[in-house]
Write an enzyme that holds these catalytic residues in place. Structure first.
Site, PDB file in Angstrom:
ATOM      1  N   LYS A  30      49.855  28.855  43.583  1.00 15.99           N
ATOM      2  CA  LYS A  30      49.179  27.504  43.683  1.00 15.99           C
ATOM      3  C   LYS A  30      49.598  26.568  42.564  1.00 15.99           C
ATOM      4  O   LYS A  30      49.988  25.543  42.727  1.00 15.99           O
ATOM      5  CB  LYS A  30      47.753  28.086  43.238  1.00 15.99           C
ATOM      6  CG  LYS A  30      47.181  28.998  44.454  1.00 15.99           C
ATOM      7  CD  LYS A  30      45.704  28.979  44.116  1.00 15.99           C
ATOM      8  CE  LYS A  30      45.264  29.871  42.711  1.00 15.99           C
ATOM      9  NZ  LYS A  30      45.560  31.186  42.780  1.00 15.99           N
ATOM     10  N   ARG A 105      36.260  27.758  44.534  1.00 11.65           N
ATOM     11  CA  ARG A 105      36.691  29.479  44.516  1.00 11.65           C
ATOM     12  C   ARG A 105      35.370  30.304  45.177  1.00 11.65           C
ATOM     13  O   ARG A 105      35.477  31.532  45.312  1.00 11.65           O
ATOM     14  CB  ARG A 105      36.653  29.643  43.098  1.00 11.65           C
ATOM     15  CG  ARG A 105      38.009  30.544  42.813  1.00 11.65           C
ATOM     16  CD  ARG A 105      38.004  30.599  41.447  1.00 11.65           C
ATOM     17  NE  ARG A 105      39.151  29.855  40.920  1.00 11.65           N
ATOM     18  CZ  ARG A 105      40.350  30.640  40.482  1.00 11.65           C
ATOM     19  NH1 ARG A 105      40.605  31.685  40.695  1.00 11.65           N
ATOM     20  NH2 ARG A 105      41.346  29.750  40.135  1.00 11.65           N
ATOM     21  N   ARG A 150      55.161  36.511  34.236  1.00  9.83           N
ATOM     22  CA  ARG A 150      54.659  35.259  34.016  1.00  9.83           C
ATOM     23  C   ARG A 150      54.463  34.996  32.467  1.00  9.83           C
ATOM     24  O   ARG A 150      53.943  35.855  31.864  1.00  9.83           O
ATOM     25  CB  ARG A 150      53.310  34.687  34.688  1.00  9.83           C
ATOM     26  CG  ARG A 150      52.949  33.225  34.502  1.00  9.83           C
ATOM     27  CD  ARG A 150      52.040  32.766  35.237  1.00  9.83           C
ATOM     28  NE  ARG A 150      50.593  33.562  35.156  1.00  9.83           N
ATOM     29  CZ  ARG A 150      49.535  33.244  36.110  1.00  9.83           C
ATOM     30  NH1 ARG A 150      49.849  32.015  36.869  1.00  9.83           N
ATOM     31  NH2 ARG A 150      48.442  33.749  35.738  1.00  9.83           N
ATOM     32  N   ARG A 183      49.714  35.313  29.531  1.00  8.29           N
ATOM     33  CA  ARG A 183      48.089  35.029  29.833  1.00  8.29           C
ATOM     34  C   ARG A 183      47.453  36.248  29.523  1.00  8.29           C
ATOM     35  O   ARG A 183      47.386  37.368  29.975  1.00  8.29           O
ATOM     36  CB  ARG A 183      47.689  34.274  31.145  1.00  8.29           C
ATOM     37  CG  ARG A 183      47.581  32.830  31.055  1.00  8.29           C
ATOM     38  CD  ARG A 183      47.443  32.288  32.356  1.00  8.29           C
ATOM     39  NE  ARG A 183      46.632  32.782  33.302  1.00  8.29           N
ATOM     40  CZ  ARG A 183      46.172  32.269  34.623  1.00  8.29           C
ATOM     41  NH1 ARG A 183      46.899  31.027  34.888  1.00  8.29           N
ATOM     42  NH2 ARG A 183      45.015  32.643  35.408  1.00  8.29           N
ATOM     43  N   ARG A 194      40.820  40.667  39.449  1.00 13.02           N
ATOM     44  CA  ARG A 194      40.859  39.103  40.100  1.00 13.02           C
ATOM     45  C   ARG A 194      41.155  38.887  41.267  1.00 13.02           C
ATOM     46  O   ARG A 194      40.407  38.365  42.172  1.00 13.02           O
ATOM     47  CB  ARG A 194      41.711  38.388  39.085  1.00 13.02           C
ATOM     48  CG  ARG A 194      41.349  37.935  37.930  1.00 13.02           C
ATOM     49  CD  ARG A 194      42.540  37.544  37.030  1.00 13.02           C
ATOM     50  NE  ARG A 194      43.329  36.419  37.348  1.00 13.02           N
ATOM     51  CZ  ARG A 194      44.524  36.103  37.004  1.00 13.02           C
ATOM     52  NH1 ARG A 194      45.269  37.032  36.244  1.00 13.02           N
ATOM     53  NH2 ARG A 194      45.276  34.940  37.600  1.00 13.02           N
TER      54      ARG A 194
HETATM   55  P1  AP5 Z   1      51.608  30.671  39.573  1.00 11.94           P
HETATM   56  O1  AP5 Z   1      51.970  29.311  40.238  1.00 11.94           O
HETATM   57  O2  AP5 Z   1      51.146  30.418  38.319  1.00 11.94           O
HETATM   58  O3  AP5 Z   1      50.391  31.071  40.461  1.00 11.94           O
HETATM   59  P2  AP5 Z   1      48.796  30.946  40.780  1.00 11.94           P
HETATM   60  O4  AP5 Z   1      48.523  31.071  42.072  1.00 11.94           O
HETATM   61  O5  AP5 Z   1      48.722  29.477  40.217  1.00 11.94           O
HETATM   62  O6  AP5 Z   1      48.440  31.870  39.890  1.00 11.94           O
HETATM   63  P3  AP5 Z   1      47.073  31.984  38.851  1.00 11.94           P
HETATM   64  O7  AP5 Z   1      47.114  33.322  38.071  1.00 11.94           O
HETATM   65  O8  AP5 Z   1      47.069  30.677  37.842  1.00 11.94           O
HETATM   66  O9  AP5 Z   1      45.877  31.641  39.614  1.00 11.94           O
HETATM   67  P4  AP5 Z   1      44.283  32.138  39.548  1.00 11.94           P
HETATM   68  O10 AP5 Z   1      43.691  31.419  40.364  1.00 11.94           O
HETATM   69  O11 AP5 Z   1      44.243  33.488  39.310  1.00 11.94           O
HETATM   70  O12 AP5 Z   1      44.106  31.393  37.980  1.00 11.94           O
HETATM   71  P5  AP5 Z   1      43.396  30.125  37.434  1.00 11.94           P
HETATM   72  O13 AP5 Z   1      44.319  29.670  36.233  1.00 11.94           O
HETATM   73  O14 AP5 Z   1      43.194  29.240  38.359  1.00 11.94           O
HETATM   74  O15 AP5 Z   1      52.904  31.495  39.773  1.00 11.94           O
HETATM   75  C1  AP5 Z   1      52.867  32.712  39.289  1.00 11.94           C
HETATM   76  C2  AP5 Z   1      54.024  33.310  38.735  1.00 11.94           C
HETATM   77  O16 AP5 Z   1      54.901  33.601  40.015  1.00 11.94           O
HETATM   78  C3  AP5 Z   1      54.897  32.428  37.753  1.00 11.94           C
HETATM   79  O17 AP5 Z   1      55.421  33.079  36.700  1.00 11.94           O
HETATM   80  C4  AP5 Z   1      55.716  31.628  38.700  1.00 11.94           C
HETATM   81  O18 AP5 Z   1      56.757  31.136  38.108  1.00 11.94           O
HETATM   82  C5  AP5 Z   1      56.039  32.851  39.836  1.00 11.94           C
HETATM   83  N1  AP5 Z   1      56.598  31.990  41.422  1.00 11.94           N
HETATM   84  C6  AP5 Z   1      55.493  31.241  41.900  1.00 11.94           C
HETATM   85  N2  AP5 Z   1      55.993  31.004  43.036  1.00 11.94           N
HETATM   86  C7  AP5 Z   1      56.764  31.925  43.051  1.00 11.94           C
HETATM   87  C8  AP5 Z   1      57.714  32.269  44.200  1.00 11.94           C
HETATM   88  N3  AP5 Z   1      57.706  31.534  45.656  1.00 11.94           N
HETATM   89  N4  AP5 Z   1      58.903  33.164  44.187  1.00 11.94           N
HETATM   90  C9  AP5 Z   1      58.862  33.677  42.949  1.00 11.94           C
HETATM   91  N5  AP5 Z   1      58.101  33.618  41.966  1.00 11.94           N
HETATM   92  C10 AP5 Z   1      56.975  32.683  42.093  1.00 11.94           C
HETATM   93  O19 AP5 Z   1      42.125  30.550  37.039  1.00 11.94           O
HETATM   94  C11 AP5 Z   1      42.042  31.457  35.749  1.00 11.94           C
HETATM   95  C12 AP5 Z   1      40.543  31.868  35.725  1.00 11.94           C
HETATM   96  O20 AP5 Z   1      39.698  30.537  35.380  1.00 11.94           O
HETATM   97  C13 AP5 Z   1      39.732  32.464  36.894  1.00 11.94           C
HETATM   98  O21 AP5 Z   1      39.883  33.887  36.843  1.00 11.94           O
HETATM   99  C14 AP5 Z   1      38.379  32.249  36.252  1.00 11.94           C
HETATM  100  O22 AP5 Z   1      37.859  32.768  35.239  1.00 11.94           O
HETATM  101  C15 AP5 Z   1      38.398  30.622  35.782  1.00 11.94           C
HETATM  102  N6  AP5 Z   1      38.106  29.766  37.056  1.00 11.94           N
HETATM  103  C16 AP5 Z   1      38.946  29.026  37.420  1.00 11.94           C
HETATM  104  N7  AP5 Z   1      38.914  28.159  38.582  1.00 11.94           N
HETATM  105  C17 AP5 Z   1      37.266  28.696  38.779  1.00 11.94           C
HETATM  106  C18 AP5 Z   1      36.299  28.288  39.723  1.00 11.94           C
HETATM  107  N8  AP5 Z   1      36.657  27.178  40.506  1.00 11.94           N
HETATM  108  N9  AP5 Z   1      35.194  28.782  39.548  1.00 11.94           N
HETATM  109  C19 AP5 Z   1      34.814  29.528  38.353  1.00 11.94           C
HETATM  110  N10 AP5 Z   1      35.829  30.016  37.617  1.00 11.94           N
HETATM  111  C20 AP5 Z   1      37.138  29.477  37.644  1.00 11.94           C
END
Ligand code: AP5
Length: 257
Positions: A30, A105, A150, A183, A194
């Site tokens: 994402k 979410r 990552r 992270r 998660r």
């Molecule tokens: P990356 O692009 O970082 O993936 P992502 O989908 O963004 O993964 P996240 O782990 O950041 O998502 P998340 O939703 O769990 O965490 P968030 O920070 O939003 O890619 C991942 C890896 O793969 C990277 O190393 C990249 O280089 C690689 N990659 C990407 N695409 C690739 C491809 N096609 N091929 C190969 N490699 C690839 O949220 C964190 C926390 O915040 C949550 O757990 C929660 O506690 C809180 N939070 C966030 N939003 C909310 C909400 N709306 N409500 C309540 N709590 C919330």
């Protein structure tokens, strides 16, 4: 070099700013794809996770509680999420549109979004024509591999992967030279937690958007450049955005990935 430029309608021609919500399990890509799209559409990429992580850095009581919740893979309470998000989307750069990575979410958050996007002056009554939900589909086994490799910049949050996107200098951010870190929520047991939470709370939003909005389904297993290309092609027709310049999408994508 040819560049692909999205030509957005002038302010008075627009019915609404572009709003793209990017959905998918942890590690689906994402953040990676949102960042690329933000560059192409020239609208901000708003990562709720990144905003919350920067709030969690302080030593205040709220910061410490927030950090503990996120490190253990729980969702953060809506009040805090909405507060952080409302502050960000009231900033002037969001007037043309935005890419929301990590929100909504839950079904409750999706409904809040539909009721005027948290009452920002830019979005009142506007979530109709220029709204797209993008879903990146990825298998569990891929996710675990992606998140274990990552690394993120401790200063600017730029994202790397040890194999698929290594930094130029080992352990250092390409942009500012800061140390790359793991992270806290990328430990395997937390990743599995998660993922369960995603299935319970977030996956139901997909059918909600199938009924109510434009849902763009994309296979997130492919190389990131191919995924980006597919999204760009689909967005062009879904949002009816014309392009200026030549058709060399690849060179533009390379600038953003
Ligand atoms: P990356 O692009 O970082 O993936 P992502 O989908 O963004 O993964 P996240 O782990 O950041 O998502 P998340 O939703 O769990 O965490 P968030 O920070 O939003 O890619 C991942 C890896 O793969 C990277 O190393 C990249 O280089 C690689 N990659 C990407 N695409 C690739 C491809 N096609 N091929 C190969 N490699 C690839 O949220 C964190 C926390 O915040 C949550 O757990 C929660 O506690 C809180 N939070 C966030 N939003 C909310 C909400 N709306 N409500 C309540 N709590 C919330």
């Amino acid at each position: 070099m040819h560049r692909l430029v999205f030509r957005l309608p002038k302010m008075d021609e627009r019915r609404a700013p572009i709003v793209i919500v990017v959905l998918g399990p942890p590690g689906a890509g994402k953040g990676t794809q949102s960042s690329m799209l933000a560059g192409l559409l020239r609208v901000p990429h708003i990562s709720i996770g990144a905003l919350l992580r920067s709030h969690a850095r302080g030593d205040s009581e709220v910061g410490l509680r927030l950090r503990a919740m996120m490190a253990s893979g729980q969702l953060v309470p809506d009040t805090l999420v909405l507060d952080v998000l409302a502050t960000r989307i009231n900033e002037p750069d969001c007037a043309r549109g935005l890419i929301l990575d990590g929100f909504p979410r839950t079904l409750g958050q999706a409904e809040l979004l539909e009721r005027g996007l948290l009452k920002s002056p830019f979005y009142a009554n506007n979530l109709r024509h220029n709204f797209v939900a993008l879903h990146l589909r990825v298998q569990k086994s891929t996710i675990v591999g992606r998140l274990s490799g990552r690394r993120i910049c401790s200063r600017c949050n730029a994202t790397y992967h040890l194999e698929s996107q290594p930094p130029r200098v080992r352990g250092e951010c390409d942009f500012d030279g800061s140390a790359l870190t793991v992270r806290e929520d990328d430990r395997k047991t937390t990743v599995l937690k998660r993922l369960r939470l995603y299935e319970q709370e977030t996956a139901p939003i997909l059918s909600h958007y199938t009924e109510k909005a434009s849902l763009l389904e994309v296979d997130g297993e492919h190389p990131k450049e191919n995924i980006a290309q597919e999204i760009v092609t689909a967005m062009r027709s879904m949002l009816r955005i014309s392009t200026a310049g030549d058709k060399d999408v690849q060179s533009t994508l390379e600038d953003h990935l």
